[in-house]
Write a protein that holds these residues in place. Sequence first.
Motif, PDB file in Angstrom:
ATOM      1  N   THR A   1       0.923  -1.167  -0.058  1.00  0.00           N
ATOM      2  CA  THR A   1       0.089  -0.116  -0.013  1.00  0.00           C
ATOM      3  C   THR A   1       0.848   1.176   0.135  1.00  0.00           C
TER       4      THR A   1
ATOM      5  N   ASP B   1       3.666   1.404  -1.496  1.00  0.00           N
ATOM      6  CA  ASP B   1       4.471   1.536  -2.606  1.00  0.00           C
ATOM      7  C   ASP B   1       6.003   1.175  -2.583  1.00  0.00           C
TER       8      ASP B   1
ATOM      9  N   LEU C   1       8.410   0.050  -5.306  1.00  0.00           N
ATOM     10  CA  LEU C   1       9.130   1.007  -6.474  1.00  0.00           C
ATOM     11  C   LEU C   1      10.490   1.388  -6.363  1.00  0.00           C
TER      12      LEU C   1
ATOM     13  N   LEU D   1       3.640  -6.092  -9.640  1.00  0.00           N
ATOM     14  CA  LEU D   1       3.242  -4.991  -8.669  1.00  0.00           C
ATOM     15  C   LEU D   1       3.597  -3.580  -9.399  1.00  0.00           C
ATOM     16  N   ARG D   2       4.771  -3.709 -10.319  1.00  0.00           N
ATOM     17  CA  ARG D   2       5.160  -2.482 -11.039  1.00  0.00           C
ATOM     18  C   ARG D   2       4.437  -2.175 -12.140  1.00  0.00           C
TER      19      ARG D   2
ATOM     20  N   GLU E   1       1.179  -3.184 -12.510  1.00  0.00           N
ATOM     21  CA  GLU E   1      -0.161  -2.406 -12.206  1.00  0.00           C
ATOM     22  C   GLU E   1      -0.138  -1.072 -11.754  1.00  0.00           C
ATOM     23  N   TYR E   2       1.068  -0.808 -11.032  1.00  0.00           N
ATOM     24  CA  TYR E   2       1.488   0.826 -10.767  1.00  0.00           C
ATOM     25  C   TYR E   2       1.605   1.733 -12.109  1.00  0.00           C
TER      26      TYR E   2
ATOM     27  N   ARG F   1      -1.838   2.296 -13.689  1.00  0.00           N
ATOM     28  CA  ARG F   1      -2.665   3.014 -12.936  1.00  0.00           C
ATOM     29  C   ARG F   1      -1.894   4.631 -13.500  1.00  0.00           C
ATOM     30  N   SER F   2      -0.682   4.716 -13.561  1.00  0.00           N
ATOM     31  CA  SER F   2       0.019   5.900 -13.632  1.00  0.00           C
ATOM     32  C   SER F   2      -0.123   6.327 -14.840  1.00  0.00           C
TER      33      SER F   2
ATOM     34  N   SER G   1       7.846   3.693 -11.959  1.00  0.00           N
ATOM     35  CA  SER G   1       7.453   2.609 -11.580  1.00  0.00           C
ATOM     36  C   SER G   1       8.497   1.643 -11.166  1.00  0.00           C
TER      37      SER G   1
END
Length: 378
Positions: free
Chosen positions: A276, A278, A281, A320-321, A323-324, A327-328, A344
């Motif tokens: 949560t 992040d 990153l 995870l990166r 998906e980030y 979103r970005s 990311s």
Amino acid sequence: MNHPFYEYSLCIALPLMIFFGVYFLLAPTPDRAIFDNYLRSRRIMGIAILLLAANYSMHLFFGVRFHNVNAAILMNLSTYFLSYWLFSSALTTLLDRFYITRRRLRTHLVLWLLFSILSAIVLLLLPDGAAQRIGLFVMAAWLIFYGLALARRLLRAYRRAVRLFDDTHSDHIGAYIRWLSVFTYWAVVFGIGCGALTFLPDRYVFLWVLSSVPFYIYLYCSYLNYLLFYEQVERALEEELPTESGSDTADSTDTPENGPLPVYSDLAAKLEEWITSDGYLLPGLTIKELSDTLHTNRTYLSGYIKTTYELSFRDWITDLRLEYAKRSMLLRPEQNIAEIAKISGFMSPSHFTRIFKVRTGISPARWRRIQAENTPIP
């Protein structure tokens, strides 16, 4: 008998091999202890190339093949056998600095001497006929199986190192040593091919010589390029290989320095909080850094990730990166793909694009356009 193609091919290959061999032996490397193993590997490879260059010189200047075919075959077989060992040792030691031992060196030298003596008996003492043909077949099979065994050992070391990197580093460290795998497969094909061409009629032998030119150019370029990444790979091996062998007592115990191991539920809660925030990153993230952050044992943490997500540490962090990054790309349309890749946590924009295509089938830019077209206007 005149064989111009054969002589021309030797004139092309021989200077290149001498240059590569001398360069590998004498070219400088950064004056730091961590490069000692790289230098050792490159020098062994230089000796192997100069050994083959000496073989080429004998063929070019003395025409051994056209004066005594059996002597030429014997010289080739003996040279190849020793070269197989030198080539595999040079590459394997890049992944395992303790690979070359006195006992292993003695063993392979004895095998080489035995192989050369038996080959000499078959080629020089046995009369032409069925017995000699059977003996040649046996020696050729021995050479091939010996080369395949060395290649198998090298590939096992390569795969072990890749698994290790994937389980402990978020960056794709394994990409830096992929050339070892490519070269090994190429060497197997090249080595078996050269062995076969040794027994072909004289007019085809130039193919054996010319095929070595791209082979050694690739090797030379690979060693030069690997020098740029060697330190990062070697540090990763120094950090992690002791854990595999069980000498890292801190991680092999059931209780870390910071207290008793948490149960999976506690670890899951801590990981969720870390995700949560992040934390994934962070560029160059390792499982050791994450285990220190979570106050747990990295072996325990690695087991939890594999059990829960059925992924290696690197693949889990990559997901995870990604998906980030998705979103970005939607929330920050003003940022380009290179900026998205950087924030990311990816190694480079090209690495991000390649991974994105593998996972989604399309490029990041196209994915962003499709998402924008399908997003309803409020």
